[in-house]
Design an enzyme around this catalytic site. Structure first.
Site, PDB file in Angstrom:
ATOM      1  N   HIS A  56     -16.557  -9.181  39.422  1.00  0.00           N
ATOM      2  CA  HIS A  56     -17.275 -10.441  39.461  1.00  0.00           C
ATOM      3  C   HIS A  56     -18.402 -10.430  38.430  1.00  0.00           C
ATOM      4  O   HIS A  56     -18.784  -9.384  37.902  1.00  0.00           O
ATOM      5  CB  HIS A  56     -17.833 -10.688  40.859  1.00  0.00           C
ATOM      6  CG  HIS A  56     -16.771 -11.018  41.864  1.00  0.00           C
ATOM      7  ND1 HIS A  56     -17.049 -11.377  43.160  1.00  0.00           N
ATOM      8  CD2 HIS A  56     -15.415 -11.047  41.760  1.00  0.00           C
ATOM      9  CE1 HIS A  56     -15.923 -11.613  43.809  1.00  0.00           C
ATOM     10  NE2 HIS A  56     -14.924 -11.411  42.978  1.00  0.00           N
ATOM     11  N   GLU A  58     -21.621 -10.815  38.671  1.00  0.00           N
ATOM     12  CA  GLU A  58     -22.794 -10.005  39.005  1.00  0.00           C
ATOM     13  C   GLU A  58     -22.566  -8.533  38.671  1.00  0.00           C
ATOM     14  O   GLU A  58     -23.479  -7.849  38.167  1.00  0.00           O
ATOM     15  CB  GLU A  58     -23.132 -10.131  40.503  1.00  0.00           C
ATOM     16  CG  GLU A  58     -23.447 -11.557  40.938  1.00  0.00           C
ATOM     17  CD  GLU A  58     -22.253 -12.274  41.513  1.00  0.00           C
ATOM     18  OE1 GLU A  58     -22.407 -12.914  42.563  1.00  0.00           O
ATOM     19  OE2 GLU A  58     -21.156 -12.202  40.906  1.00  0.00           O
ATOM     20  N   ALA A 168       1.816 -46.125  24.430  1.00  0.00           N
ATOM     21  CA  ALA A 168       2.834 -45.960  23.391  1.00  0.00           C
ATOM     22  C   ALA A 168       3.254 -47.340  22.901  1.00  0.00           C
ATOM     23  O   ALA A 168       3.075 -48.340  23.599  1.00  0.00           O
ATOM     24  CB  ALA A 168       4.039 -45.194  23.923  1.00  0.00           C
ATOM     25  N   THR A 202       8.595 -37.846  30.363  1.00  0.00           N
ATOM     26  CA  THR A 202       7.736 -37.463  29.244  1.00  0.00           C
ATOM     27  C   THR A 202       8.212 -36.158  28.620  1.00  0.00           C
ATOM     28  O   THR A 202       8.215 -36.001  27.392  1.00  0.00           O
ATOM     29  CB  THR A 202       6.280 -37.332  29.713  1.00  0.00           C
ATOM     30  OG1 THR A 202       5.815 -38.595  30.175  1.00  0.00           O
ATOM     31  CG2 THR A 202       5.377 -36.845  28.596  1.00  0.00           C
ATOM     32  N   LEU A 210       2.316 -28.511  25.470  1.00  0.00           N
ATOM     33  CA  LEU A 210       1.292 -28.432  26.523  1.00  0.00           C
ATOM     34  C   LEU A 210       0.450 -27.163  26.414  1.00  0.00           C
ATOM     35  O   LEU A 210      -0.006 -26.612  27.408  1.00  0.00           O
ATOM     36  CB  LEU A 210       1.913 -28.545  27.914  1.00  0.00           C
ATOM     37  CG  LEU A 210       2.731 -29.819  28.174  1.00  0.00           C
ATOM     38  CD1 LEU A 210       3.263 -29.815  29.599  1.00  0.00           C
ATOM     39  CD2 LEU A 210       1.902 -31.066  27.920  1.00  0.00           C
ATOM     40  N   GLU A 298      -1.120 -35.336  32.209  1.00  0.00           N
ATOM     41  CA  GLU A 298      -1.039 -35.887  30.858  1.00  0.00           C
ATOM     42  C   GLU A 298       0.072 -36.914  30.654  1.00  0.00           C
ATOM     43  O   GLU A 298       0.214 -37.456  29.580  1.00  0.00           O
ATOM     44  CB  GLU A 298      -0.888 -34.748  29.847  1.00  0.00           C
ATOM     45  CG  GLU A 298      -2.150 -33.904  29.715  1.00  0.00           C
ATOM     46  CD  GLU A 298      -2.295 -33.305  28.335  1.00  0.00           C
ATOM     47  OE1 GLU A 298      -1.969 -33.980  27.344  1.00  0.00           O
ATOM     48  OE2 GLU A 298      -2.747 -32.149  28.260  1.00  0.00           O
TER      49      GLU A 298
END
Length: 368
Positions: A56, A58, A168, A202, A210, A298
């Site tokens: 982590h 810390e 589009a 798409t 992507l 998207e």
């Protein structure tokens, strides 16, 4: 507790937040956290959480500080943990290092641990301050904050539209409605997300990668929601390394199609469906069980409309270009309101210029 003249100092928390942002999109299902150790007004150690299972923030900061941590101040963007997971409790490491004062930006949103870290430190005599830059810290971990209490990711719908609301032209071409600066901004958004979603239409029409094509970027997991997965196995989304691929589809899809998708390297999620329609809450819960805490949507218009209609969107980020397309493909499709009074009211949270375009952010009033 009233702040002391020398503690906490906002500049050090800002530094911790900058560190935390380096882990955005990389730490799921853990939060992105940054930490800074300060002694005598200067930083002697810093760190951030790189990935689930790694130390982590810390711990990294304390290790870098070494002996200089004794009597020093610790600034951390999230309440230190007290529980054992893949790593030990940060509170015990803080006590062992001899830290004198701790400032944390936000309480751990996990209801099972919230407040316990601060309580353990106070019991041991450490001065603890909560709430410095809390809003900024919550923004860094908006996905974790949603996921840890609901099991579902924070959903951001990104749209790139013309001034008259088209994603589009009438022939289906969307490259490029917005300018280069807006596209770079989208790649940074991808880098900060756990996963990015497109619909099957798409994926077939645009054949997207992507990926997050920015220096030092992190490729998110790619998610395709489709009822025709077998048609996707030759697309670039299967061939592009990095990030991993999830194909979500309704139950009832032929097993031969699912086998082809699995053989191509994708993870398949089968979702309950009624009349061939999947409910958004089933889909998002399934992604949450995969450790996805933040989802960037998207495309296309039907996916955005499906999520919007079901009230499953937490944030809309719309890039508006100074361009008119007339009749084209609308940004959100698949549902309609008979009157403005029955529409989904949003609240604008920011508007800014991005190159020649506008970036407009809006969220549901009162939350989604």
């Amino acid at each position: 507790m009233k702040p002391r003249p020398d503690f906490p100092r906002p500049g050090f928390m800002r530094q911790a937040l900058r560190l935390a942002r380096k882990g955005a999109g990389r730490t799921a299902p853990n939060p992105a956290v940054g930490a800074v150790v300060v002694r005598g007004g200067r930083v002697v150690g810093e760190g951030y959480h790189h990935a689930a299972g790694l130390p982590h923030a810390e711990i990294e900061a304390l290790r870098q500080a070494g002996r200089a941590a004794r009597g020093a101040d610790l600034y951390v963007t999230l309440e230190p943990c007290t529980h054992h997971g893949r790593t030990g409790p940060c509170t015990e490491a803080i006590l062992a290092a001899g830290i004198a004062r701790v400032a944390y930006a936000m309480e751990d949103p996990n209801p099972e641990v919230s407040g316990r870290g601060a309580g353990r430190l106070r019991e041991a005599g450490i001065v603890v301050h909560r709430g410095l830059a809390e809003a900024q810290a919550r923004e860094v971990n908006r996905g974790f904050c949603r996921w840890v209490v609901s099991g579902k990711p924070f959903v951001t719908v990104k749209l790139a539209v013309s001034l008259d609301g088209q994603i589009a032209a009438s022939g289906g071409d969307s490259r490029w409605i917005t300018g280069e600066a807006a596209r770079r901004r989208v790649h940074r958004m991808r880098s900060g997300a756990d996963a990015v979603l497109v619909g099957g239409e798409t994926a077939r029409r645009d054949d997207p990668l992507l990926t997050a094509r920015v220096p030092g970027g992190h490729d998110p997991r790619k998610v395709v929601l489709t009822s025709r997965p077998g048609e996707l196995v030759r697309r670039r989304i299967f061939r592009e390394p990095g990030g991993g691929l999830i194909v979500a589809c309704p139950k009832g899809v032929p097993e031969r199609d699912l086998r082809a998708v699995r053989n191509a390297g994708a993870r398949v999620i089968r979702l309950p469906a009624r009349g061939g329609t999947v409910r958004a809450h089933h889909f998002l819960a399934a992604l949450g069980s995969e450790g996805v805490t933040s989802l960037l949507v998207e495309g296309g218009g039907r996916v955005a409309g499906w999520l919007a209609e079901e009230g499953a969107v937490d944030r809309y980020v719309v890039f508006v270009a100074p361009l008119l397309l007339g009749e084209g493909i609308r940004a959100i499709t698949g549902w309609a309101c008979r009157a403005p009074s029955s529409g989904k009211r949003l609240a604008f949270t920011s508007v800014r210029r991005v190159g020649p375009d506008l970036e407009i952010t809006a969220e549901p009033r009162g939350g989604s």
